[in-house]
Design an enzyme around this catalytic site. Structure first.
Site, mmCIF file in Angstrom:
data_model
loop_
_atom_site.group_PDB
_atom_site.id
_atom_site.type_symbol
_atom_site.label_atom_id
_atom_site.label_comp_id
_atom_site.label_asym_id
_atom_site.label_seq_id
_atom_site.Cartn_x
_atom_site.Cartn_y
_atom_site.Cartn_z
ATOM 1 N N ASP A 8 -34.195 17.364 29.846
ATOM 2 C CA ASP A 8 -34.495 16.117 29.142
ATOM 3 C C ASP A 8 -33.606 16.090 27.899
ATOM 4 O O ASP A 8 -32.698 16.931 27.737
ATOM 5 C CB ASP A 8 -36.001 16.002 28.831
ATOM 6 N N CYS A 65 -35.930 21.967 28.595
ATOM 7 C CA CYS A 65 -36.434 20.925 27.684
ATOM 8 C C CYS A 65 -36.533 21.562 26.301
ATOM 9 O O CYS A 65 -35.912 22.603 26.052
ATOM 10 C CB CYS A 65 -37.735 20.313 28.182
ATOM 11 N N THR A 67 -39.089 23.010 24.736
ATOM 12 C CA THR A 67 -39.792 24.299 24.809
ATOM 13 C C THR A 67 -39.616 25.012 26.140
ATOM 14 O O THR A 67 -39.902 26.201 26.245
ATOM 15 C CB THR A 67 -41.308 24.063 24.648
ATOM 16 N N HIS A 98 -39.956 40.561 41.021
ATOM 17 C CA HIS A 98 -41.378 40.602 41.371
ATOM 18 C C HIS A 98 -41.922 39.288 41.907
ATOM 19 O O HIS A 98 -42.803 39.297 42.761
ATOM 20 C CB HIS A 98 -42.208 41.004 40.140
ATOM 21 N N HIS A 133 -44.497 43.220 46.393
ATOM 22 C CA HIS A 133 -44.342 41.939 45.690
ATOM 23 C C HIS A 133 -44.325 40.777 46.675
ATOM 24 O O HIS A 133 -44.759 39.676 46.362
ATOM 25 C CB HIS A 133 -43.069 41.958 44.844
HETATM 26 C C1 RB5 Z 1 -39.615 16.427 23.849
HETATM 27 O O1 RB5 Z 1 -39.828 16.101 22.524
HETATM 28 C C2 RB5 Z 1 -40.370 17.701 24.194
HETATM 29 O O2 RB5 Z 1 -41.742 17.435 24.231
HETATM 30 C C3 RB5 Z 1 -39.900 18.238 25.542
HETATM 31 O O3 RB5 Z 1 -38.541 18.493 25.484
HETATM 32 C C4 RB5 Z 1 -40.549 19.538 25.972
HETATM 33 O O4 RB5 Z 1 -40.513 20.514 24.978
HETATM 34 C C5 RB5 Z 1 -41.865 19.412 26.586
HETATM 35 O O5 RB5 Z 1 -42.491 20.392 27.024
#
Ligand code: RB5
Length: 146
Positions: A8, A65, A67, A98, A133
């Site tokens: 994203d 993304c 996170t 695994h 596994h």
């Molecule tokens: C976008 O702001 C953020 O929420 C997205 O990139 C991600 O971290 C969501 O899990």
């Protein structure tokens, strides 16, 4: 080996770094975006990437993304996908050995490009150990098929 790459807006810069690395390594890959200026919704990229891995068009998917969490949750909703959210080299290797993970999720706001590239290299070059596994992974597959 064929890899599909997606992010994203929050993972766009790291996706470019990973794309450069895959090119350097001579690994065949398709980058499905986002080609976005503003903000987009991570499931719109993570789910199509996961579906194409599940269909067998690609051996692995890499989704990024802010996170890595939203992308990993989205990808793991697709049957046949084992997407590992990884921010260290040990786990990158372990999830291949695994869990036979077929997708890797990372967060651009969590790690820098140097570590991310090491994670990608170790993820792609590590084989599944099989054996005990395999029994465990089969239990996940059987559950999905109920
Ligand atoms: C976008 O702001 C953020 O929420 C997205 O990139 C991600 O971290 C969501 O899990």
């Amino acid at each position: 080996m064929k890899v599909i790459l997606a992010s994203d807006h929050g993972g766009k810069n790291l996706r470019q770094e990973v794309s450069n690395l895959l090119e350097e390594l001579g690994i065949e890959f398709e980058d499905i975006g986002c080609d976005c200026e503003g903000s987009v919704d991570y499931p719109d990229y993570g789910i199509p990437a996961a579906e194409r891995v599940a269909k067998g068009e690609f051996d692995y998917g890499i989704v990024i993304c802010g996170t890595g969490i939203g992308m990993s949750i989205s990808a793991n909703k697709v049957k046949g996908i084992r997407c590992a959210l990884v921010h260290d080299v040990f786990s990158a290797k372990a999830t291949r050995q695994h869990n036979n993970a077929n997708m890797l999720a990372m967060g651009e706001r969590v790690i820098g490009p140097g570590l991310a590239n090491e994670i990608v290299k170790h993820f792609l070059e590590t084989e599944f150990d099989g054996g005990r596994h395999e029994n465990r992974v089969n239990k996940i597959t059987q559950f999905e098929e109920q």
